[in-house]
Write a protein that holds these residues in place. Sequence first.
Motif, PDB file in Angstrom:
ATOM      1  N   VAL A 144      60.815  23.340  54.496  1.00 46.01           N
ATOM      2  CA  VAL A 144      60.071  22.455  53.161  1.00 46.01           C
ATOM      3  C   VAL A 144      59.060  24.100  52.315  1.00 46.01           C
ATOM      4  O   VAL A 144      58.521  24.711  53.673  1.00 46.01           O
ATOM      5  N   PHE A 145      59.782  24.662  51.289  1.00 48.75           N
ATOM      6  CA  PHE A 145      58.700  25.485  50.590  1.00 48.75           C
ATOM      7  C   PHE A 145      57.366  25.081  49.932  1.00 48.75           C
ATOM      8  O   PHE A 145      57.699  24.231  49.533  1.00 48.75           O
ATOM      9  N   GLY A 146      56.111  25.733  50.252  1.00 53.06           N
ATOM     10  CA  GLY A 146      55.356  25.000  48.839  1.00 53.06           C
ATOM     11  C   GLY A 146      53.924  25.847  49.852  1.00 53.06           C
ATOM     12  O   GLY A 146      54.789  27.187  50.693  1.00 53.06           O
ATOM     13  N   LEU A 147      52.671  25.576  48.884  1.00 55.80           N
ATOM     14  CA  LEU A 147      51.741  25.698  49.105  1.00 55.80           C
ATOM     15  C   LEU A 147      50.757  24.961  49.865  1.00 55.80           C
ATOM     16  O   LEU A 147      50.851  23.620  49.980  1.00 55.80           O
ATOM     17  N   PRO A 148      49.371  24.889  51.054  1.00 58.02           N
ATOM     18  CA  PRO A 148      49.116  23.876  51.502  1.00 58.02           C
ATOM     19  C   PRO A 148      47.927  23.248  50.020  1.00 58.02           C
ATOM     20  O   PRO A 148      47.327  23.973  48.991  1.00 58.02           O
ATOM     21  N   GLY A 149      46.828  22.134  50.716  1.00 58.25           N
ATOM     22  CA  GLY A 149      45.990  21.668  49.514  1.00 58.25           C
ATOM     23  C   GLY A 149      45.505  20.542  50.883  1.00 58.25           C
ATOM     24  O   GLY A 149      46.009  20.173  51.511  1.00 58.25           O
ATOM     25  N   GLU A 150      43.945  20.312  50.028  1.00 54.52           N
ATOM     26  CA  GLU A 150      43.158  20.225  51.019  1.00 54.52           C
ATOM     27  C   GLU A 150      44.042  18.186  51.003  1.00 54.52           C
ATOM     28  O   GLU A 150      43.316  17.709  52.380  1.00 54.52           O
ATOM     29  N   ARG A 207      53.386  32.219  47.466  1.00 54.37           N
ATOM     30  CA  ARG A 207      52.632  32.367  46.788  1.00 54.37           C
ATOM     31  C   ARG A 207      51.681  31.934  45.419  1.00 54.37           C
ATOM     32  O   ARG A 207      51.393  32.230  44.909  1.00 54.37           O
ATOM     33  N   HIS A 208      53.062  30.825  45.066  1.00 56.52           N
ATOM     34  CA  HIS A 208      52.585  29.966  43.838  1.00 56.52           C
ATOM     35  C   HIS A 208      53.522  28.567  43.250  1.00 56.52           C
ATOM     36  O   HIS A 208      55.735  28.648  44.316  1.00 56.52           O
ATOM     37  N   GLU A 209      53.547  27.911  43.324  1.00 56.72           N
ATOM     38  CA  GLU A 209      54.344  26.674  43.865  1.00 56.72           C
ATOM     39  C   GLU A 209      55.720  26.340  43.008  1.00 56.72           C
ATOM     40  O   GLU A 209      56.711  26.380  42.919  1.00 56.72           O
TER      41      GLU A 209
END
Length: 529
Positions: free
Chosen positions: A19-25, A45-47
């Motif tokens: 799964v390629f992605g960025l974390p978030g709250e 580094r970027h969505e």
Amino acid sequence: MQASDLLVSCLEAEGVEYVFGLPGEELEDLLFSIRDSEVQFIPVRHEQGAAFMADVHGRLTGEAGVCLSTLGPGATNLLTGVADAHLDKSPLVAITGQGGRERLHQESHQMLDVVDMFEPITKWNTRMDYPDAIHESVRKAFKLAEHEKPGATHLEIPEDVAGEETDSRPLDPGEREIRRPSPDGEAIDRAVEVLREADRPLVLAGNGAVRTRAAEQLRSLVEMTDIPAVATYMGKGAVSDADDHSLMTLDSGSEDQAERVIDRADTILAVGYDIAEHDPENWNPDGEKRVVHLDFEPAEVYEHYVPDVEVVCDIAHGIEALCGADIGGTDTDWYADLREDLVEEVTGAPTEDDDVTVKNALPLLREAMADEDVLISDVGSHKMAIAKHFPTYDPNTCIISNGLATMGIAVPGAVAADIAVEEDVVAVTGDGGFLMNAAELETATRLDCSFTVVVFRDDDYGLISEKQRDHRDEAFGTGLGNPDFVTFAESFGIDAHRPETWDELGEVLDDAVGGDGVTLVEVPLEPVR
């Protein structure tokens, strides 16, 4: 189990490895569920980079790539890559987080209607409001993303849903290969009649010929009938450019040669052709050519693309049916000289006095790469040169975005390709597209990737300048400034080179392709005047 655990278990059931992605709250529960699973989360580094990685993964494997973002700006950043997958017919499943349901009815922090936003660029998308329906939603997202014609789907999960409990369990995907329809006998008979009557028939191999793994059957057809083939940019490799029946792409060769190829043909067998790839007006301006449309779906309605017959079926089965019919042979004299000219044009190595252009550099790159190695092209003037002048010998070895045609895809695409295939990978980009997602070089080094990045630098949005000069004899708003790309690359801990002669470029490419780690090769182009 917890709903986030169910979602990840569903991903495991679908065979998802990355799964390629960025974390978030809002993704906290989901991220920790991934941590405890067999799925590998790859922070990028970027969505947009995450979506491009999922896009290229889907194109190369035929299995949906998965990208992940949080709500609001994370989701909006994901949009371009998801849209690229959708128009390029690449299977992709996007997952976005969302705030708790208690605040979705009112204006609140980072709250956008993401489901509504993704509606035009997906085959299907939904908010998973009920933990007990997650297993069905995930199965539907993957089924629709991968089913011909493939594309993008989207799932949104509010953070409060992710933390709830559920008794549901993942659905078994069962047989992933959905049986597709066999060709209608009457349609095949009519197609054979049209092809028999043709004096100069030509196969137009589109994205679908590659995507549906129909290349073997298509190669048999051209071998049996001597009908030549041209490809769209996304159909490159369906028929090997080493085959004497290949006339490269619709735009290959100099302008007059490209016109002669398509102008001489009187009948087109369009195999897996999407008009989003290449406007039919460019090759059928008067609508005079007879067209046989062979695809999984009926033809789009367009005055420059009105088929005499439509064979709507599984593409490979349709070609097999044509192979089994008595189409007869084609006189090769009408295209043999074009083939000879094109081969000479795309294989000639540059001489010492030749200008430094993308076209002149491509024979050196082709020589450095094995037939089965994978090239990921960014979008710009270099893409046009690659489409026209880079011989391609196997399907899915020259990846070009030409549905949405999105700049910035090459570097993240190379990350995904390096993970997906065992062959060597080369990303080719201009300076404009490179800096859009150059930060993914850090992702590549963190993952210990090995691929080569070739950056053609002209300090300009060159394709736009070229078009402006064609229209107005001048360009405006296209000039760029650039860092020292060698120093920039070395700051990521990767090898970088700026060859000064053709011999040096050839040597550097020979060493870089197949080498360990990531290598960047900067090629400064001759200034455009």
